[in-house]
Design an enzyme around this catalytic site. Sequence first.
Site, PDB file in Angstrom:
ATOM      1  N   TYR A   1      -3.473 -12.637 -41.190  1.00  0.00           N
ATOM      2  CA  TYR A   1      -4.090 -13.850 -40.623  1.00  0.00           C
ATOM      3  C   TYR A   1      -3.207 -15.060 -40.944  1.00  0.00           C
ATOM      4  O   TYR A   1      -2.905 -15.877 -40.066  1.00  0.00           O
ATOM      5  CB  TYR A   1      -5.508 -14.046 -41.172  1.00  0.00           C
ATOM      6  CG  TYR A   1      -6.152 -15.305 -40.622  1.00  0.00           C
ATOM      7  CD1 TYR A   1      -6.492 -15.390 -39.276  1.00  0.00           C
ATOM      8  CD2 TYR A   1      -6.382 -16.415 -41.438  1.00  0.00           C
ATOM      9  CE1 TYR A   1      -7.053 -16.557 -38.756  1.00  0.00           C
ATOM     10  CE2 TYR A   1      -6.949 -17.582 -40.927  1.00  0.00           C
ATOM     11  CZ  TYR A   1      -7.273 -17.645 -39.585  1.00  0.00           C
ATOM     12  OH  TYR A   1      -7.812 -18.797 -39.071  1.00  0.00           O
TER      13      TYR A   1
ATOM     14  N   ALA B   1     -13.509 -21.022 -25.596  1.00  0.00           N
ATOM     15  CA  ALA B   1     -14.508 -22.078 -25.366  1.00  0.00           C
ATOM     16  C   ALA B   1     -15.947 -21.602 -25.585  1.00  0.00           C
ATOM     17  O   ALA B   1     -16.865 -22.420 -25.601  1.00  0.00           O
ATOM     18  CB  ALA B   1     -14.367 -22.624 -23.948  1.00  0.00           C
TER      19      ALA B   1
ATOM     20  N   GLY C   1     -17.823 -21.677 -31.528  1.00  0.00           N
ATOM     21  CA  GLY C   1     -17.143 -22.402 -32.607  1.00  0.00           C
ATOM     22  C   GLY C   1     -16.469 -23.685 -32.170  1.00  0.00           C
ATOM     23  O   GLY C   1     -17.051 -24.496 -31.435  1.00  0.00           O
TER      24      GLY C   1
ATOM     25  N   THR D   1     -18.510 -21.390 -38.735  1.00  0.00           N
ATOM     26  CA  THR D   1     -18.690 -20.950 -37.345  1.00  0.00           C
ATOM     27  C   THR D   1     -18.906 -19.431 -37.405  1.00  0.00           C
ATOM     28  O   THR D   1     -19.159 -18.883 -38.485  1.00  0.00           O
ATOM     29  CB  THR D   1     -17.413 -21.227 -36.504  1.00  0.00           C
ATOM     30  OG1 THR D   1     -16.329 -20.510 -37.115  1.00  0.00           O
ATOM     31  CG2 THR D   1     -17.077 -22.711 -36.439  1.00  0.00           C
TER      32      THR D   1
ATOM     33  N   VAL E   1     -14.517 -23.970 -41.999  1.00  0.00           N
ATOM     34  CA  VAL E   1     -15.431 -24.485 -40.980  1.00  0.00           C
ATOM     35  C   VAL E   1     -16.495 -23.414 -40.756  1.00  0.00           C
ATOM     36  O   VAL E   1     -16.149 -22.261 -40.472  1.00  0.00           O
ATOM     37  CB  VAL E   1     -14.704 -24.723 -39.628  1.00  0.00           C
ATOM     38  CG1 VAL E   1     -15.648 -25.392 -38.626  1.00  0.00           C
ATOM     39  CG2 VAL E   1     -13.430 -25.533 -39.806  1.00  0.00           C
TER      40      VAL E   1
HETATM   41  C1  8X3 Z   1      -9.841 -20.687 -41.462  1.00  0.00           C
HETATM   42  C2  8X3 Z   1      -9.581 -21.186 -42.823  1.00  0.00           C
HETATM   43  O1  8X3 Z   1      -9.065 -20.618 -45.241  1.00  0.00           O
HETATM   44  O2  8X3 Z   1     -10.873 -19.394 -44.158  1.00  0.00           O
HETATM   45  O3  8X3 Z   1      -8.699 -20.583 -40.707  1.00  0.00           O
HETATM   46  O4  8X3 Z   1      -8.592 -18.922 -43.598  1.00  0.00           O
HETATM   47  S1  8X3 Z   1      -9.517 -19.952 -43.993  1.00  0.00           S
END
Ligand code: 8X3
Length: 248
Positions: free
Chosen positions: A149, A10, A13, A184, A182
């Site tokens: 990721y 929280a 972002g 952030t 996004v």
């Molecule tokens: C964020 C989007 O495409 O930069 O999760 O991994 S990306």
Amino acid sequence: MKKIALITGATSGIGRATALKLAENGYDLILCGRRTEKLEELKQLLTTQVYTLAFDVRDRKEVESQLGKLPEEWKNIAVLVNSAGNAHGLSPIQTGDTDDWDAMMDGNVKGLLYVSRAIIPGMIERKKGHIINLSSVAGKQTYANGVVYCASKKAVEAISEGMRLDLTEQGIKVTNIAPGAVETEFSEVRFKGDKERAKKVYEGYEPLIAEDIADLIAYVVNVPERVTIADVTVYPKAQSAPSTIYRR
Ligand code: 8X3
């Protein structure tokens, strides 16, 4: 009646924007994050009631103990927003940093599971609740140098599906949200504080802002009780796939 939402991640972002938006929508908030000062700062901006909890979602014992001792008046959680999560590094698998891998799998996957595990039994008792999991377009499609990721976000996708299968009969809704780019602190964290490199990610087009996703979350939690919005992918207008952005 008092509506309570618990938001992880929280302090910045999407999590922070969601806190502001849900407060506008009349929610009392349990704000979770690692940084006490940031939580307190945010609390000052909100007009609804706020309870802050400083912990790292990666620390299972902390998650269990902090969420296990919520005061009675804060236990009736209607909405859980699993927003805590980060990317660390951007490199091919052969040179990936295993500490980065741990951070992503521990936070984005296991942290989300620990928090959910602590909150879901109460929702089941009340036969009502809504879980919003912040995935990513990286969970829909893997991109080069983003292996871990993307794997962590594919896990979030699987968890959202699995939660929905297990929890629908318990009266609980599950929404998976997969944002594209996004702007952030996301890229700054990914590139370990390299602001210049982070800025480049968002150059030449108009990226989404955290408030766009917060607006979507407010929409999703406000639909009639009979409706579940199961899965939403959101791109900035200039993006058509995780690695395909039209830059001017
Ligand atoms: C964020 C989007 O495409 O930069 O999760 O991994 S990306």
